[in-house]
Design a protein around this motif. Sequence first.
Motif, PDB file in Angstrom:
ATOM      1  N   ALA A 126      19.212  42.347  -2.922  1.00 43.88           N
ATOM      2  CA  ALA A 126      19.690  42.561  -1.786  1.00 43.88           C
ATOM      3  C   ALA A 126      19.586  44.253  -1.492  1.00 43.88           C
ATOM      4  CB  ALA A 126      20.881  42.062  -1.322  1.00 43.88           C
ATOM      5  N   ASP A 127      18.458  45.012  -2.197  1.00 43.08           N
ATOM      6  CA  ASP A 127      18.762  46.160  -1.670  1.00 43.08           C
ATOM      7  C   ASP A 127      18.215  46.195  -0.417  1.00 43.08           C
ATOM      8  OD1 ASP A 127      15.990  45.480  -2.587  1.00 43.08           O
ATOM      9  OD2 ASP A 127      16.649  46.613  -4.799  1.00 43.08           O
ATOM     10  N   ASN A 128      17.056  45.491  -0.012  1.00 45.64           N
ATOM     11  CA  ASN A 128      16.655  45.756   1.464  1.00 45.64           C
ATOM     12  C   ASN A 128      15.448  46.988   1.351  1.00 45.64           C
ATOM     13  OD1 ASN A 128      18.443  44.437   2.645  1.00 45.64           O
ATOM     14  ND2 ASN A 128      20.177  45.906   2.443  1.00 45.64           N
ATOM     15  N   ARG A 129      15.121  47.001  -0.128  1.00 53.47           N
ATOM     16  CA  ARG A 129      13.498  47.922  -0.410  1.00 53.47           C
ATOM     17  C   ARG A 129      12.397  47.075  -0.092  1.00 53.47           C
ATOM     18  NH1 ARG A 129      14.258  50.724  -5.576  1.00 53.47           N
ATOM     19  NH2 ARG A 129      14.398  48.738  -6.035  1.00 53.47           N
ATOM     20  N   PHE A 130      12.310  45.937  -0.512  1.00 56.88           N
ATOM     21  CA  PHE A 130      11.203  45.223  -0.067  1.00 56.88           C
ATOM     22  C   PHE A 130      11.088  43.194  -0.250  1.00 56.88           C
ATOM     23  CE2 PHE A 130      11.610  47.097  -4.809  1.00 56.88           C
ATOM     24  CZ  PHE A 130      11.739  45.928  -5.024  1.00 56.88           C
ATOM     25  N   GLU A 131      10.923  42.801   0.508  1.00 55.51           N
ATOM     26  CA  GLU A 131      11.356  40.786   0.199  1.00 55.51           C
ATOM     27  C   GLU A 131      10.868  40.933  -1.344  1.00 55.51           C
ATOM     28  OE1 GLU A 131      12.557  39.164   2.482  1.00 55.51           O
ATOM     29  OE2 GLU A 131      12.901  40.852   3.983  1.00 55.51           O
ATOM     30  N   TYR A 132      11.497  39.465  -1.792  1.00 59.61           N
ATOM     31  CA  TYR A 132      11.358  39.139  -3.420  1.00 59.61           C
ATOM     32  C   TYR A 132      10.024  38.218  -3.490  1.00 59.61           C
ATOM     33  CZ  TYR A 132      14.778  42.196  -5.247  1.00 59.61           C
ATOM     34  OH  TYR A 132      15.391  43.697  -5.478  1.00 59.61           O
ATOM     35  N   LEU A 133      10.597  37.076  -2.185  1.00 62.69           N
ATOM     36  CA  LEU A 133       9.937  35.733  -2.178  1.00 62.69           C
ATOM     37  C   LEU A 133       9.254  35.612  -0.276  1.00 62.69           C
ATOM     38  CD1 LEU A 133      10.087  32.841  -3.711  1.00 62.69           C
ATOM     39  CD2 LEU A 133      12.381  32.901  -2.410  1.00 62.69           C
ATOM     40  N   VAL A 152      16.293  27.704  10.573  1.00 60.54           N
ATOM     41  CA  VAL A 152      16.621  28.796   9.945  1.00 60.54           C
ATOM     42  C   VAL A 152      17.537  29.965  11.199  1.00 60.54           C
ATOM     43  CG1 VAL A 152      14.423  28.954   9.315  1.00 60.54           C
ATOM     44  CG2 VAL A 152      14.607  29.664  11.931  1.00 60.54           C
ATOM     45  N   TRP A 153      17.545  31.301  10.909  1.00 63.23           N
ATOM     46  CA  TRP A 153      18.303  31.694  11.425  1.00 63.23           C
ATOM     47  C   TRP A 153      17.733  33.472  12.330  1.00 63.23           C
ATOM     48  CZ3 TRP A 153      20.866  28.360   9.347  1.00 63.23           C
ATOM     49  CH2 TRP A 153      22.117  28.185   9.483  1.00 63.23           C
ATOM     50  N   PRO A 154      16.806  33.021  12.789  1.00 63.48           N
ATOM     51  CA  PRO A 154      16.372  34.348  13.644  1.00 63.48           C
ATOM     52  C   PRO A 154      16.776  35.653  13.460  1.00 63.48           C
ATOM     53  CG  PRO A 154      15.873  32.355  15.177  1.00 63.48           C
ATOM     54  CD  PRO A 154      16.706  32.604  13.911  1.00 63.48           C
ATOM     55  N   GLY A 155      15.836  36.468  12.529  1.00 69.57           N
ATOM     56  CA  GLY A 155      16.790  38.025  12.591  1.00 69.57           C
ATOM     57  C   GLY A 155      17.948  38.199  11.628  1.00 69.57           C
ATOM     58  N   SER A 156      17.820  36.901  11.031  1.00 67.05           N
ATOM     59  CA  SER A 156      19.221  37.235   9.563  1.00 67.05           C
ATOM     60  C   SER A 156      18.343  38.414   8.185  1.00 67.05           C
ATOM     61  CB  SER A 156      19.001  36.564   9.453  1.00 67.05           C
ATOM     62  OG  SER A 156      18.590  34.967   8.924  1.00 67.05           O
ATOM     63  N   HIS A 157      17.008  38.535   8.499  1.00 69.93           N
ATOM     64  CA  HIS A 157      16.498  38.735   7.051  1.00 69.93           C
ATOM     65  C   HIS A 157      16.390  40.434   7.192  1.00 69.93           C
ATOM     66  CE1 HIS A 157      13.218  39.335  10.574  1.00 69.93           C
ATOM     67  NE2 HIS A 157      13.081  40.425   9.679  1.00 69.93           N
ATOM     68  N   GLY A 158      16.020  40.527   5.820  1.00 70.09           N
ATOM     69  CA  GLY A 158      15.793  42.165   5.780  1.00 70.09           C
ATOM     70  C   GLY A 158      17.240  42.722   5.677  1.00 70.09           C
ATOM     71  N   SER A 159      17.543  44.036   6.391  1.00 69.73           N
ATOM     72  CA  SER A 159      19.000  44.548   6.288  1.00 69.73           C
ATOM     73  C   SER A 159      20.166  44.070   6.453  1.00 69.73           C
ATOM     74  CB  SER A 159      19.001  45.606   7.135  1.00 69.73           C
ATOM     75  OG  SER A 159      18.621  45.725   8.070  1.00 69.73           O
ATOM     76  N   HIS A 160      19.356  43.121   7.515  1.00 71.87           N
ATOM     77  CA  HIS A 160      20.797  41.957   7.749  1.00 71.87           C
ATOM     78  C   HIS A 160      21.254  40.583   6.862  1.00 71.87           C
ATOM     79  CE1 HIS A 160      19.903  43.061  12.013  1.00 71.87           C
ATOM     80  NE2 HIS A 160      19.070  42.795  11.593  1.00 71.87           N
ATOM     81  N   ASP A 161      20.824  41.260   5.945  1.00 70.25           N
ATOM     82  CA  ASP A 161      21.122  39.800   4.456  1.00 70.25           C
ATOM     83  C   ASP A 161      22.476  40.542   4.132  1.00 70.25           C
ATOM     84  OD1 ASP A 161      19.975  41.877   3.112  1.00 70.25           O
ATOM     85  OD2 ASP A 161      18.433  41.689   1.883  1.00 70.25           O
ATOM     86  N   LEU A 162      22.890  41.777   4.283  1.00 67.71           N
ATOM     87  CA  LEU A 162      24.210  41.978   4.011  1.00 67.71           C
ATOM     88  C   LEU A 162      25.149  42.085   4.759  1.00 67.71           C
ATOM     89  CD1 LEU A 162      22.658  45.697   1.649  1.00 67.71           C
ATOM     90  CD2 LEU A 162      23.115  43.647   0.962  1.00 67.71           C
ATOM     91  N   GLU A 163      24.959  41.737   5.935  1.00 63.56           N
ATOM     92  CA  GLU A 163      26.104  40.881   6.457  1.00 63.56           C
ATOM     93  C   GLU A 163      26.909  40.005   6.040  1.00 63.56           C
ATOM     94  OE1 GLU A 163      24.194  40.061  10.164  1.00 63.56           O
ATOM     95  OE2 GLU A 163      23.532  42.600  11.053  1.00 63.56           O
ATOM     96  N   PRO A 164      28.193  40.264   6.062  1.00 65.30           N
ATOM     97  CA  PRO A 164      28.616  39.177   5.233  1.00 65.30           C
ATOM     98  C   PRO A 164      29.523  37.641   6.626  1.00 65.30           C
ATOM     99  CG  PRO A 164      30.357  40.286   7.246  1.00 65.30           C
ATOM    100  CD  PRO A 164      28.548  41.303   6.921  1.00 65.30           C
ATOM    101  N   ALA A 165      29.444  37.607   7.872  1.00 62.50           N
ATOM    102  CA  ALA A 165      29.400  36.772   8.516  1.00 62.50           C
ATOM    103  C   ALA A 165      28.109  36.576   9.739  1.00 62.50           C
ATOM    104  CB  ALA A 165      30.719  37.137   9.190  1.00 62.50           C
ATOM    105  N   THR A 187      15.863  35.452   4.243  1.00 61.97           N
ATOM    106  CA  THR A 187      16.113  34.777   5.682  1.00 61.97           C
ATOM    107  C   THR A 187      16.894  33.681   5.520  1.00 61.97           C
ATOM    108  OG1 THR A 187      13.967  35.805   6.903  1.00 61.97           O
ATOM    109  CG2 THR A 187      14.770  33.649   8.081  1.00 61.97           C
ATOM    110  N   LEU A 188      17.446  34.207   6.747  1.00 64.05           N
ATOM    111  CA  LEU A 188      18.831  32.464   6.030  1.00 64.05           C
ATOM    112  C   LEU A 188      18.794  31.124   6.388  1.00 64.05           C
ATOM    113  CD1 LEU A 188      22.477  32.881   5.579  1.00 64.05           C
ATOM    114  CD2 LEU A 188      22.757  32.468   7.755  1.00 64.05           C
ATOM    115  N   HIS A 189      18.990  30.231   6.454  1.00 63.40           N
ATOM    116  CA  HIS A 189      18.369  29.501   6.238  1.00 63.40           C
ATOM    117  C   HIS A 189      19.341  28.099   5.928  1.00 63.40           C
ATOM    118  CE1 HIS A 189      16.288  29.697   2.246  1.00 63.40           C
ATOM    119  NE2 HIS A 189      15.857  28.301   1.891  1.00 63.40           N
ATOM    120  N   ASN A 190      18.768  26.691   6.210  1.00 65.09           N
ATOM    121  CA  ASN A 190      19.494  25.267   5.472  1.00 65.09           C
ATOM    122  C   ASN A 190      18.252  24.279   6.273  1.00 65.09           C
ATOM    123  OD1 ASN A 190      20.708  24.492   8.386  1.00 65.09           O
ATOM    124  ND2 ASN A 190      22.011  24.540   7.696  1.00 65.09           N
TER     125      ASN A 190
END
Length: 288
Positions: A126-133, A152-165, A187-190
């Motif tokens: 979760a360092d946002n420098r690059f994607e792992y997967l 999927v949660w559109p726009g939840s990826h990249g720098s947004h992956d540090l958002e707590p909510a 990307t947030l998903h379930n």
Amino acid sequence: MFTEPLCREAGRISTELIETGYCVLRGAVASGAIAAIDHDLGPHFAAAPFESLDPEMHPAQRIGRLLVRAPATQQLVRHRIILKAVEDILVHGSDTIQLNLAEGVARHPCERPGIPFRDQLMWRGADNRFEYLVNVIWPLTPSCAHNGAVHVWPGSHGSHDLEPAIRSMGIPVEMEPGDALLFLGSTLHNAGANSSDHINRSITIGYCLGWLKPTENQWLAYPPEVARNFAPELSALVGYRRHFAYLGNFEGRCPSGLLDKHWAAEFDLGEVPHFETTPIPAARRLLS
């Protein structure tokens, strides 16, 4: 060689992944090919244990080693457009990519929705420098909002992956066999709830950076005697190559040498084995 239309389509997919965190490729393969894979995996799903000791609590099954259980899945792993798009995304974090897993999932009626999750967090990425997967979901049966489609949660990826909510609602990705859903590790998903009367079956194929420990132990799933029958680019994806100069070496050499049919499968540990290594190109040049 990559053709211009292939590169253009792969570029469109990678751009959409970067912008929204996911992308759906309709009609990526013929539906008949998926039906044949589903048929081959049927007995394996039937014999697979449930994830929970109480199937009523978590009625889902998973199976691995798909490349040998249903060899036709190799065409999914090696899908040229998807693999090119994945390489375009992951090449920023690694000189090579690898297969993270290839598994089948069966979600039974009454399964509850999964907890929203970002897959790359298993590596604390979760360092946002690059994607792992990058994951690819291939439905074996029609997948819709009421039978367990991936959300999927559109726009939840990249720098947004540090958002707590979670600030938005996930959307179900409805697909037919032959379609493919790609989404980033950030990307947030379930998995949605299966409120239907039918089993939702799908395949997950994941690609990750070459220096990460994969989710599925590829060398146990596909030991040398199995990988020896794979195409060179596929054996490279399941780990039979070095990353940079030494990472993942065998006896100081590239492990691709283990796949040389002229080299004995067993050797005296008192002697260093001698074999000719087969150069495997870096991931970004895997199909060129």
